[in-house]
Motif scaffolding. Structure first.
Motif, PDB file in Angstrom:
ATOM      1  N   GLU A 158      51.457  48.973  19.971  1.00  0.00           N
ATOM      2  CA  GLU A 158      50.728  48.374  18.843  1.00  0.00           C
ATOM      3  C   GLU A 158      51.641  47.497  17.997  1.00  0.00           C
ATOM      4  OE1 GLU A 158      47.646  48.429  18.172  1.00  0.00           O
ATOM      5  OE2 GLU A 158      46.695  50.210  19.019  1.00  0.00           O
ATOM      6  N   PHE A 159      52.898  47.876  17.882  1.00  0.00           N
ATOM      7  CA  PHE A 159      53.846  47.097  17.086  1.00  0.00           C
ATOM      8  C   PHE A 159      54.583  46.068  17.935  1.00  0.00           C
ATOM      9  CE2 PHE A 159      53.397  51.013  14.592  1.00  0.00           C
ATOM     10  CZ  PHE A 159      53.197  50.487  13.318  1.00  0.00           C
ATOM     11  N   ALA A 160      54.912  46.440  19.170  1.00  0.00           N
ATOM     12  CA  ALA A 160      55.715  45.561  20.026  1.00  0.00           C
ATOM     13  C   ALA A 160      55.013  44.239  20.306  1.00  0.00           C
ATOM     14  CB  ALA A 160      56.042  46.271  21.337  1.00  0.00           C
ATOM     15  N   ALA A 161      53.712  44.291  20.535  1.00  0.00           N
ATOM     16  CA  ALA A 161      52.972  43.082  20.907  1.00  0.00           C
ATOM     17  C   ALA A 161      52.960  42.043  19.795  1.00  0.00           C
ATOM     18  CB  ALA A 161      51.537  43.460  21.277  1.00  0.00           C
ATOM     19  N   GLN A 162      53.113  42.480  18.542  1.00  0.00           N
ATOM     20  CA  GLN A 162      53.013  41.558  17.404  1.00  0.00           C
ATOM     21  C   GLN A 162      54.372  41.141  16.869  1.00  0.00           C
ATOM     22  OE1 GLN A 162      50.319  43.298  14.422  1.00  0.00           O
ATOM     23  NE2 GLN A 162      49.575  44.670  16.006  1.00  0.00           N
ATOM     24  N   ASN A 163      55.457  41.651  17.456  1.00  0.00           N
ATOM     25  CA  ASN A 163      56.786  41.435  16.878  1.00  0.00           C
ATOM     26  C   ASN A 163      57.818  41.065  17.938  1.00  0.00           C
ATOM     27  OD1 ASN A 163      56.538  42.403  13.866  1.00  0.00           O
ATOM     28  ND2 ASN A 163      55.455  43.941  15.079  1.00  0.00           N
ATOM     29  N   ASN A 164      57.485  40.069  18.773  1.00  0.00           N
ATOM     30  CA  ASN A 164      58.415  39.677  19.827  1.00  0.00           C
ATOM     31  C   ASN A 164      59.723  39.136  19.261  1.00  0.00           C
ATOM     32  OD1 ASN A 164      56.625  40.368  21.897  1.00  0.00           O
ATOM     33  ND2 ASN A 164      55.579  38.392  21.762  1.00  0.00           N
ATOM     34  N   ALA A 165      59.615  38.297  18.242  1.00  0.00           N
ATOM     35  CA  ALA A 165      60.822  37.723  17.636  1.00  0.00           C
ATOM     36  C   ALA A 165      61.676  38.814  17.010  1.00  0.00           C
ATOM     37  CB  ALA A 165      60.433  36.677  16.592  1.00  0.00           C
ATOM     38  N   LEU A 166      61.034  39.787  16.388  1.00  0.00           N
ATOM     39  CA  LEU A 166      61.772  40.872  15.746  1.00  0.00           C
ATOM     40  C   LEU A 166      62.498  41.717  16.781  1.00  0.00           C
ATOM     41  CD1 LEU A 166      62.210  42.142  12.896  1.00  0.00           C
ATOM     42  CD2 LEU A 166      60.463  43.796  13.535  1.00  0.00           C
ATOM     43  N   GLN A 167      61.889  41.925  17.923  1.00  0.00           N
ATOM     44  CA  GLN A 167      62.552  42.693  18.981  1.00  0.00           C
ATOM     45  C   GLN A 167      63.862  42.037  19.405  1.00  0.00           C
ATOM     46  OE1 GLN A 167      59.212  43.022  21.802  1.00  0.00           O
ATOM     47  NE2 GLN A 167      59.355  45.231  21.572  1.00  0.00           N
ATOM     48  N   ALA A 168      63.846  40.704  19.465  1.00  0.00           N
ATOM     49  CA  ALA A 168      65.072  39.981  19.821  1.00  0.00           C
ATOM     50  C   ALA A 168      66.136  40.168  18.743  1.00  0.00           C
ATOM     51  CB  ALA A 168      64.755  38.497  20.011  1.00  0.00           C
ATOM     52  N   GLN A 169      65.717  40.164  17.486  1.00  0.00           N
ATOM     53  CA  GLN A 169      66.669  40.358  16.393  1.00  0.00           C
ATOM     54  C   GLN A 169      67.256  41.768  16.413  1.00  0.00           C
ATOM     55  OE1 GLN A 169      63.888  39.240  13.260  1.00  0.00           O
ATOM     56  NE2 GLN A 169      65.016  37.358  12.867  1.00  0.00           N
TER      57      GLN A 169
END
Length: 523
Positions: A204-215
């Motif tokens: 639910e969170f991963a799909a909306q925060n791709n850029a944040l995952q990279a950070q």
């Protein structure tokens, strides 16, 4: 939002206990640039609406980062709906998955130590600069490593290491002060990054925060070298102390700490935005949990209805969040503002604060303590709690003059404004007070502005009938007792009990009779 019932005991049980360190809590708010926001709530309005106490009530966060960002939330009204939509989206995720809500709460609560307050210094503060002789540190570190390697083949090199060790020890302990400055923030950054990574594992969170995952991944790469800053984790027992001393000697010989410190600081300085974005993500998640818990704990609450219609305010069953047994009231304003009359302690000022608090929280955490709250997006300004500035040599009247001048300037800003005013210019005589009050209130309510003002001057209502709807609060004297119902009533106040209250409190009969005679003659 549907209403829910809750006992007063449950209502109170959710409130945090203990000391609120606002010096730490407000750090993010104080240091943030606040570019592109709708309004920053002034210190004046913060005090007028008792927002410090309101914050203590609404704060159900489980981490220090969430608490800091919630304070920022309450002081800064954003432009647009993006922040509100993110908040409601996360709330809906937790409502649909109680297990995820519990797991996320546990994860975020790892940031509940006071050291977590210092994470903001990693993206707001200045870093310790490298000394001009940093090249010497690097050189001595490299020489030490090389000397140890060569000592296996040429044991005489050990004599050189014995000579070099005191020099390196001096640099090592000189650097301790630099290291201690980050002994709180960097270990907590490690926990923050781990927490963000854990939350982002949920689809639910991963799909909306791709850029944040990279950070998060970039910050994760610094995890191993940053672990050196966990200086507070000491080994226990005699064997542990021995190992600790050996490790300390190892770090000193190779100058591990200063080399890693200034290397990490250089990298972190280039990753300020990454750190702040991860901070905001975790903090907003905590705020969503806090807001959900708040809504569940109060008797009832609603999400505000925002619309484009100007000079419009419609409220049903609004109550003050800090008055658990308070009386709920309704108010509807359509093109006109509201003028409140009534005696002292009848509820005028509390109602003004109630509307202001709910208008603010509706635009920040998207939550109002009412069954319905419909409004135009408005900036909120106030003049409620004015006092003499003795140190600044300003009288009550002059202090109010300056405050009202600021409000008059805000009224011409081009935005819709909600002005909250309690007994204007009560520091001057009645003739001039009424004259100034009328002109100021007429000016403030021009354009798309609304005002909610109280007065003891019933004559003022005659001058403002075209632009203000009239409301009043009254008290009832029953069996020699004064009873306030705190219920807002439409229309002009027609009865007064001030002199009767004097009589009930055993004022001399001559004083009471003369007051009645003079009052009758002035009506």
């Amino acid at each position: 939002m549907s209403s829910k019932t809750s006992s007063d005991k449950d209502h109170i049980a959710q409130i945090k206990k203990g000391f609120f360190n606002f010096g730490q809590i407000e750090k993010y708010f104080v240091n943030d640039k606040r570019d592109g926001v709708f309004q920053v709530i002034s210190d004046r309005t913060f005090q007028d609406l008792d927002l410090e106490d309101v914050f203590k009530f609404i704060d159900r966060t489980v981490s220090c980062v969430g608490q800091q960002y919630l304070y920022y939330f309450m002081r800064v009204i954003p432009l647009g709906d993006a922040r509100k939509e993110r908040l409601e989206n996360v709330i809906s995720i937790f409502q649909a998955d109680p297990a995820l809500r519990a797991a996320t709460t546990t994860e975020i609560s790892k940031l509940n130590k006071t050291d977590a307050y210092y994470i903001t210094s990693l993206f707001h503060g200045k870093y310790t600069p490298r000394p001009g002789w940093y090249w010497l540190i690097q050189l001595l570190s490299a020489v030490s490593v090389l000397a140890v390697i060569m000592a296996f083949f040429l044991p005489q090199i050990l004599i050189f290491l014995i000579v070099l060790l005191p020099v390196n020890l001096g640099i090592h302990y000189w650097n301790k002060n630099n290291l201690y400055q980050y002994g709180s923030s960097i270990p907590q950054l490690l926990i923050l990054t781990q927490t963000a990574r854990s939350i982002l594992k949920n689809p639910e969170f991963a799909a909306q925060n791709n850029a944040l995952q990279a950070q998060v991944s970039m910050l994760d790469q610094l995890g191993l070298p940053m672990s050196i800053f966990k200086i507070e984790a000491k080994l226990q027992g005699e064997i542990g102390m021995f190992v600790d001393y050996v490790f300390e000697l190892f770090k000193a010989l190779f100058l591990v700490e200063p080399v890693l410190l200034f290397t990490i600081l250089k990298i972190l300085d280039s990753k300020r935005q990454h750190i702040e974005d991860v901070f905001r993500f975790v903090a907003e998640t905590d705020i969503a949990l806090s807001t959900l818990a708040l809504r569940e704990s109060v008797p009832y609450a609603c999400q505000p209805d925002f619309h484009l219609e100007l000079k419009h305010l419609q409220i049903r069953d609004v109550y003050h969040p800090l008055i658990f047994d308070g009386v709920a009231n309704d108010l509807t304003l359509q093109t006109k503002s509201a003028l409140l009359t009534g005696s002292n302690m009848s509820g005028k000022t509390t109602f003004i604060r109630t509307v202001g608090i709910n208008a603010l929280l509706g635009q920040t955490i998207n939550t109002c303590f009412a069954h319905a709250f419909a409004m135009t997006a408005m900036k909120i300004h106030s003049s409620i709690r004015i006092s003499d500035d003795l140190l600044g040599d300003k009288s009550y009247y002059f202090e109010e003059v300056l405050t009202i001048k600021n409000l008059l300037e805000e009224s011409r800003s081009g935005y819709s404004n909600l002005f909250l005013l309690d007994e204007l210019f009560k520091g001057t005589n009645s003739v001039e007070r009424i004259a100034i009050g009328k002109s100021v209130l007429s000016y403030l309510t021009q354009g798309s502005n609304l005002a909610l003002a109280s007065t003891h001057d019933r004559e003022l209502s005659n001058f403002l009938a075209d632009t203000f709807d009239l409301y009043h609060f009254t008290e009832v004297i029953h069996q020699d007792a004064v009873i306030f119902d705190y219920k807002l009533k439409p229309g002009k106040l027609v009865t007064t009990n001030a002199i009767r209250i004097l009589e009930l409190n055993d004022y001399p009969s001559t004083v009471v009779q003369e007051a009645l005679t003079l009052a009758a003659g002035n009506r």
